[in-house]
Design an enzyme around this catalytic site. Structure first.
Site, PDB file in Angstrom:
ATOM      1  N   SER A  21       0.701  -1.173  -0.097  1.00 21.42           N
ATOM      2  CA  SER A  21      -0.120   0.131  -0.067  1.00 21.42           C
ATOM      3  C   SER A  21       0.951   1.282   0.082  1.00 21.42           C
ATOM      4  O   SER A  21       1.985   1.386   0.758  1.00 21.42           O
ATOM      5  CB  SER A  21      -0.888  -0.105   1.070  1.00 21.42           C
ATOM      6  OG  SER A  21      -1.293   1.352   1.820  1.00 21.42           O
ATOM      7  N   LYS A  22       0.321   2.216  -0.910  1.00 22.85           N
ATOM      8  CA  LYS A  22       1.304   3.471  -0.777  1.00 22.85           C
ATOM      9  C   LYS A  22       1.216   4.244   0.502  1.00 22.85           C
ATOM     10  O   LYS A  22       2.138   4.947   1.174  1.00 22.85           O
ATOM     11  CB  LYS A  22       0.577   4.378  -1.829  1.00 22.85           C
ATOM     12  CG  LYS A  22       0.786   4.017  -3.463  1.00 22.85           C
ATOM     13  CD  LYS A  22       0.336   5.090  -4.182  1.00 22.85           C
ATOM     14  CE  LYS A  22       0.250   4.375  -5.540  1.00 22.85           C
ATOM     15  NZ  LYS A  22      -0.765   5.250  -6.457  1.00 22.85           N
ATOM     16  N   ARG A  23       0.137   3.850   1.297  1.00 22.08           N
ATOM     17  CA  ARG A  23       0.139   4.316   2.681  1.00 22.08           C
ATOM     18  C   ARG A  23       1.088   3.651   3.567  1.00 22.08           C
ATOM     19  O   ARG A  23       1.459   4.277   4.506  1.00 22.08           O
ATOM     20  CB  ARG A  23      -1.319   4.362   3.140  1.00 22.08           C
ATOM     21  CG  ARG A  23      -2.295   5.419   2.941  1.00 22.08           C
ATOM     22  CD  ARG A  23      -3.489   5.333   3.488  1.00 22.08           C
ATOM     23  NE  ARG A  23      -4.296   4.183   2.323  1.00 22.08           N
ATOM     24  CZ  ARG A  23      -5.180   3.425   2.849  1.00 22.08           C
ATOM     25  NH1 ARG A  23      -5.393   3.270   3.972  1.00 22.08           N
ATOM     26  NH2 ARG A  23      -5.683   2.622   1.926  1.00 22.08           N
ATOM     27  N   GLY A  77       3.981   3.945   3.145  1.00 24.79           N
ATOM     28  CA  GLY A  77       4.970   4.876   3.062  1.00 24.79           C
ATOM     29  C   GLY A  77       6.547   4.464   2.870  1.00 24.79           C
ATOM     30  O   GLY A  77       7.486   5.248   2.565  1.00 24.79           O
TER      31      GLY A  77
END
Ligand code: GLU
Length: 518
Positions: free
Chosen positions: A277-279, A281
């Protein structure tokens, strides 16, 4: 009934035939077509890399095209950062914005005239039509679909407007967009990675917009026009686009163009199978760069998850540079299972790469310079740095197999390696004893154990308090009160530097005045 085995065999034969037949016709041309909506992350780099490896393995060309038609999602500066990350990774761009090539411009917002011209062809041959439906009407359709628990889709109302009505509405300046008439697509998509994939788009979707009211094309239209005009022979992209591909094939059919071959890359997932997930980070390429991973380590990490090679997955990890990867790459070995990333391998690859760079005569000097810069950056105000090339080389050799990142060498606990001691406290040991110790060390083979035994023996012989001797030696060698064990410190510093630091101390005037104690 066709057995799975039979299906697989025909599938492999089909894959080989498709790849071969295309190769006979033209030079391979692939593209990476990111939208500049953020930074490059692992998934994007994987797509770029597989396109690149395929192109290089077939002596073809790798193009970069910037897909910026959705003006609402643009992030300023993203294109520059994307290019920077690609080049850092070692992916050379044969054609692209500012890279030359005969098929430009390579930025979609600079190709609006080309889309308009091609749009006219579809309007003229009846494959596209003007749609005057307002946002309000479309919203009502969506709401109604939700209420009746159906998938929202456009009802193709404006398909049926008479030419006179269209002229009249256009004449009045009524805002409009252009939609593509979906037709039935019965033939399966022959995916180079997934094999035959059936998706009859017209049964599931309403006619898609291909030119928006702001006169910008949508992704589907621009993508097809550009792939055709840029001579793209193979498209490798994430599996999330697979559902759109039949739409693209219908567009090719409407134009009367031959489509490229498509291969969709399976989902890239975490070790436990969960989606990246891009979240999280930490999947941005910049994150890996800042942490100190080498591009080669990152590329090997990606291909270790994605396949494309005939390798024993249980064998010891080995590292390959990008040309070696291209030479071994075979698209037939990419399978459609989700590609699992194994973060432990990433660190292992970084260590392997460091060892490779240290043991290679042509890369060692670059590495030494790099360490020099790291030291200067870490101690910007320190005058008394040990930047001697032989010393850095010695430390690098000592560190191989012990560190994962080069910057571990400038961590606080190793500061004694680089900052030469200036304030020593040596009140418990005489000059003569230091000279003796120097001679003992000079004839000793350095290893942590040898050093530790030799110092213990020395203390006994010289009747020195062992703890005090260690305290004084630590000070002479590092100027510090704390740090790794003295024997370990000596081992890391190496014989030359240890002897040099003892000599420095001996030359220190202050020492002459120091009195020996028992
Ligand atoms: N612009 C699309 C993206 O950002 C490209 C998809 C494709 O390769 O066709 O992924």
């Amino acid at each position: 009934m066709i057995s799975i085995k039979h299906f697989k065999a025909t599938n492999i034969l089909f894959k080989q035939f498709k790849i071969l037949s295309h190769r006979l016709h033209s030079e391979v041309r692939v593209r990476f077509a990111p939208s500049p909506t953020g930074q490059l992350h692992l998934g994007g780099l994987r797509t770029a890399l597989y396109n690149y490896l395929f192109a290089k393995s077939k002596k073809g060309k790798f193009l970069l095209r910037i897909e910026d038609t959705d003006q609402t999602r643009l992030v300023s500066g993203a294109t520059k950062l994307l290019i920077d990350d690609l080049l850092w990774a070692g992916i050379n761009i044969d054609e692209g914005p500012n890279f030359g090539g005969n098929y430009g411009p390579y930025i979609q917002s600079e190709r609006l005239h080309i889309y308009k011209e091609n749009m006219r062809k579809l309007l003229e041959n009846g494959s596209a039509y003007h749609c005057f439906c307002t946002e309000r009407r479309l919203e009502m359709l969506r709401k109604e679909a939700m209420r009746t628990r159906q998938i929202p889709r456009y009802d193709n109302k404006c398909r049926h407007l008479s030419p006179q009505k269209v002229m009249q509405l256009l004449g009045k300046g009524t805002p409009s967009c252009i939609r593509f008439k979906l037709t039935s697509h019965e033939d399966p998509l022959q995916d180079l990675i997934y094999g035959p994939v059936q998706h009859n788009v017209s049964e599931n979707e309403g006619d898609p917009v291909i030119l928006k009211s702001d006169e910008y094309p949508t992704y589907h239209f621009a993508n097809v026009v550009d792939d055709h005009l840029m001579g793209i022979t193979h498209v490798f992209r994430g599996v999330e686009w697979q559902i759109s591909t039949t739409k693209h094939l219908l567009l090719y059919k409407a134009f009367g163009w031959q489509p490229p071959q498509y291969g969709h890359l399976p989902l890239l997932v975490n070790a436990d199978g969960t989606k990246l997930s891009k979240r999280q980070g930490d999947i941005g390429i910049l994150h890996f760069r800042n942490k100190g991973y080498s591009p080669i380590a990152l590329l090997n990490y990606i291909v270790s998850a994605g396949g494309g090679f005939t390798r024993d997955q249980f064998a010891k990890p080995q590292i390959y540079n990008i040309d070696e990867l291209a030479a071994q790459f075979n698209i037939e070995n990419v399978n459609s299972h989700p590609s699992r990333l194994n973060p432990e391998l990433l660190d292992a690859f970084n260590r392997l790469e460091l060892i490779r760079l240290i043991n290679n005569e042509s890369t060692l000097p670059i590495l030494i310079d790099h360490v020099k810069n790291l030291i200067k950056e870490t101690y910007p105000n320190e005058q008394n740095l040990d930047l001697n090339t032989a010393h850095i080389e010695y430390v690098l050799r000592w560190s191989s197999k012990r560190i994962t990142f080069l910057k571990e060498l400038t961590s606080a606990k190793l500061s004694f390696l680089w900052v030469k001691p200036s304030n020593f406290s040596t009140k418990d040991i005489s000059t003569a004893q230091i000279e003796k110790l120097r001679d003992v060390l000079q004839s000793l083979e350095f290893s942590k154990d040898n050093l530790s035994n030799a110092i213990k023996l020395f203390a006994v012989k010289e009747e020195l308090n062992f703890a005090l001797l260690m305290k004084n030696l630590r000070s002479i060698l590092s100027g510090l009160k704390e740090g790794p064990g003295v024997a370990e410190m000596m081992d890391i510093l190496g014989k030359d530097v240890v002897v040099q630091r003892l000599e420095n101390m001996l030359q220190n005037e202050q020492l002459q005045k120091t009195k020996a104690i028992r």
